[in-house]
Design a protein around this motif. Sequence first.
Motif, mmCIF file in Angstrom:
data_model
loop_
_atom_site.group_PDB
_atom_site.id
_atom_site.type_symbol
_atom_site.label_atom_id
_atom_site.label_comp_id
_atom_site.label_asym_id
_atom_site.label_seq_id
_atom_site.Cartn_x
_atom_site.Cartn_y
_atom_site.Cartn_z
ATOM 1 N N VAL A 152 0.849 -1.189 0.000
ATOM 2 C CA VAL A 152 0.000 0.000 0.000
ATOM 3 C C VAL A 152 0.886 1.241 0.000
ATOM 4 O O VAL A 152 1.805 1.362 0.824
ATOM 5 C CB VAL A 152 -0.939 0.022 1.221
ATOM 6 C CG1 VAL A 152 -1.809 1.282 1.203
ATOM 7 C CG2 VAL A 152 -1.811 -1.227 1.241
ATOM 8 N N VAL A 153 0.615 2.161 -0.911
ATOM 9 C CA VAL A 153 1.358 3.414 -1.022
ATOM 10 C C VAL A 153 0.470 4.554 -0.544
ATOM 11 O O VAL A 153 -0.692 4.670 -0.971
ATOM 12 C CB VAL A 153 1.790 3.657 -2.483
ATOM 13 C CG1 VAL A 153 2.448 5.025 -2.633
ATOM 14 C CG2 VAL A 153 2.722 2.558 -2.956
ATOM 15 N N ASP A 154 0.992 5.393 0.362
ATOM 16 C CA ASP A 154 0.280 6.606 0.763
ATOM 17 C C ASP A 154 0.480 7.669 -0.305
ATOM 18 O O ASP A 154 1.614 8.007 -0.668
ATOM 19 C CB ASP A 154 0.795 7.115 2.110
ATOM 20 C CG ASP A 154 0.425 6.198 3.261
ATOM 21 O OD1 ASP A 154 -0.692 5.650 3.232
ATOM 22 O OD2 ASP A 154 1.249 6.020 4.182
ATOM 23 N N LEU A 155 -0.611 8.206 -0.823
ATOM 24 C CA LEU A 155 -0.535 9.223 -1.864
ATOM 25 C C LEU A 155 -0.202 10.589 -1.263
ATOM 26 O O LEU A 155 -0.507 10.848 -0.090
ATOM 27 C CB LEU A 155 -1.851 9.267 -2.634
ATOM 28 C CG LEU A 155 -2.229 7.964 -3.357
ATOM 29 C CD1 LEU A 155 -3.615 8.083 -3.982
ATOM 30 C CD2 LEU A 155 -1.190 7.600 -4.416
ATOM 31 N N PRO A 156 0.410 11.474 -2.048
ATOM 32 C CA PRO A 156 0.802 12.795 -1.524
ATOM 33 C C PRO A 156 -0.390 13.599 -1.018
ATOM 34 O O PRO A 156 -1.526 13.415 -1.463
ATOM 35 C CB PRO A 156 1.448 13.462 -2.742
ATOM 36 C CG PRO A 156 1.850 12.351 -3.650
ATOM 37 C CD PRO A 156 0.831 11.272 -3.445
ATOM 38 N N GLU A 157 -0.087 14.512 -0.091
ATOM 39 C CA GLU A 157 -1.082 15.448 0.447
ATOM 40 C C GLU A 157 -2.270 14.731 1.074
ATOM 41 O O GLU A 157 -3.394 15.250 1.059
ATOM 42 C CB GLU A 157 -1.583 16.403 -0.649
ATOM 43 C CG GLU A 157 -0.487 17.145 -1.388
ATOM 44 C CD GLU A 157 0.310 18.068 -0.483
ATOM 45 O OE1 GLU A 157 -0.287 18.640 0.449
ATOM 46 O OE2 GLU A 157 1.526 18.214 -0.712
ATOM 47 N N ALA A 158 -2.017 13.550 1.644
ATOM 48 C CA ALA A 158 -3.075 12.778 2.310
ATOM 49 C C ALA A 158 -4.280 12.562 1.396
ATOM 50 O O ALA A 158 -5.430 12.517 1.850
ATOM 51 C CB ALA A 158 -3.503 13.454 3.607
ATOM 52 N N ALA A 159 -4.010 12.401 0.093
ATOM 53 C CA ALA A 159 -5.099 12.234 -0.877
ATOM 54 C C ALA A 159 -5.772 10.881 -0.762
ATOM 55 O O ALA A 159 -6.935 10.723 -1.132
ATOM 56 C CB ALA A 159 -4.567 12.426 -2.299
ATOM 57 N N GLY A 160 -5.040 9.901 -0.244
ATOM 58 C CA GLY A 160 -5.595 8.553 -0.139
ATOM 59 C C GLY A 160 -4.485 7.524 -0.210
ATOM 60 O O GLY A 160 -3.330 7.807 0.142
ATOM 61 N N THR A 161 -4.824 6.339 -0.697
ATOM 62 C CA THR A 161 -3.860 5.253 -0.782
ATOM 63 C C THR A 161 -4.006 4.537 -2.122
ATOM 64 O O THR A 161 -5.038 4.634 -2.793
ATOM 65 C CB THR A 161 -4.061 4.216 0.345
ATOM 66 O OG1 THR A 161 -5.392 3.665 0.248
ATOM 67 C CG2 THR A 161 -3.866 4.846 1.715
ATOM 68 N N ALA A 162 -2.954 3.802 -2.476
ATOM 69 C CA ALA A 162 -2.990 2.973 -3.677
ATOM 70 C C ALA A 162 -2.377 1.625 -3.351
ATOM 71 O O ALA A 162 -1.248 1.551 -2.847
ATOM 72 C CB ALA A 162 -2.236 3.635 -4.824
ATOM 73 N N TRP A 185 -3.381 -0.551 -10.192
ATOM 74 C CA TRP A 185 -3.429 0.070 -8.873
ATOM 75 C C TRP A 185 -4.871 0.177 -8.398
ATOM 76 O O TRP A 185 -5.746 0.667 -9.113
ATOM 77 C CB TRP A 185 -2.817 1.480 -8.908
ATOM 78 C CG TRP A 185 -1.444 1.562 -9.505
ATOM 79 C CD1 TRP A 185 -0.466 0.610 -9.510
ATOM 80 C CD2 TRP A 185 -0.906 2.687 -10.216
ATOM 81 N NE1 TRP A 185 0.648 1.068 -10.158
ATOM 82 C CE2 TRP A 185 0.422 2.336 -10.614
ATOM 83 C CE3 TRP A 185 -1.396 3.950 -10.550
ATOM 84 C CZ2 TRP A 185 1.231 3.220 -11.324
ATOM 85 C CZ3 TRP A 185 -0.583 4.827 -11.256
ATOM 86 C CH2 TRP A 185 0.719 4.462 -11.635
ATOM 87 N N ASP A 186 -5.109 -0.289 -7.189
ATOM 88 C CA ASP A 186 -6.405 -0.164 -6.522
ATOM 89 C C ASP A 186 -6.328 1.089 -5.653
ATOM 90 O O ASP A 186 -5.694 1.093 -4.599
ATOM 91 C CB ASP A 186 -6.660 -1.421 -5.682
ATOM 92 C CG ASP A 186 -7.935 -1.353 -4.883
ATOM 93 O OD1 ASP A 186 -8.818 -0.544 -5.231
ATOM 94 O OD2 ASP A 186 -8.053 -2.098 -3.891
ATOM 95 N N VAL A 187 -6.959 2.164 -6.106
ATOM 96 C CA VAL A 187 -6.779 3.495 -5.512
ATOM 97 C C VAL A 187 -7.999 3.893 -4.696
ATOM 98 O O VAL A 187 -9.141 3.784 -5.173
ATOM 99 C CB VAL A 187 -6.503 4.539 -6.614
ATOM 100 C CG1 VAL A 187 -6.424 5.938 -6.023
ATOM 101 C CG2 VAL A 187 -5.212 4.200 -7.361
#
Length: 290
Positions: A152-162, A185-187
């Motif tokens: 799981v990758v944390d997206l920039p600016e707390a936008a979500g995860t992928a 990617w499951d975003v």
Amino acid sequence: MMTKTILGRYGNDLSHWVGDGFPVRSLFSYNSLGQHVSPFLLLDYAGPHYFAPTTDRRGVGEHPHRGFETVTIVYDGEVEHRDSTGNGGIIGPGDVQWMTAAGGIIHEEYHSSAFAKTGGPFRMVQLWVNLPAKDKMAPAGYQGIVAADIPVVDLPEAAGTARVIAGTLGDTTGPAKTFTPINMWDVRLNHDADITLPLPDGHTAILVVLTGHVTVNGTQEAGEAGMVLLSRDGGGVDIHADGDATLLVLTGEPIDEPIFGHGPFVMNNEKEIRQAIDDYNSGRFAQAAT
């Protein structure tokens, strides 16, 4: 590098049943979009649907495939798979089955007996991924990928995860092994999130909205069961989440070869399709293992 441009928005409000376990909406297909979606062939979105408890087996019995791969992602419920290579298993929320039909396979897909007994919400995606001619007759195979093995990758600016199922996002690589370069990617995007996703220049790129509503590149809106097809040129896409949203992001290096499909077989020409039908009818596809 410029962002990818929008080629079109597609979707399907009409569902049909596959067997008695999968109420699906087909969001795109090579039959209508051809090489524009290569290396992907089609995507069915099953659900959301609520199933009452039952002791019956719900799903699809033994059927063949040749020439491509099927990828099943479960969001709610459980799916049980068995195939003629002796592989199989049960996947639940967050899990993925990546089946390589290639030279030929027979498989069956049912709700798990535990899920059928309890009933409940059901939602899944099945994607068909094409194989290049040199690999269409490769040995059949199976990858059972559990949620715990998907980074799981944390997206920039707390936008979500992928969740990176296949390919790479930044420095993170997914567990799925692919024949050609593919990103999957499951975003999950948070309400009011803005994100620029880096997408490879030259790749076919598809955004599939499973839940929620987004605006792509500031102009194109897409809601549940909507698909946005992007240009191959360009290196990214801007997405605004108008509420919490779930997207499946697909990119892949196009396979510049003829596509000739007939039912469960996808080959390069009619002769190969006739051979697949003859091989299946002559029993050269083994039966699903018991």
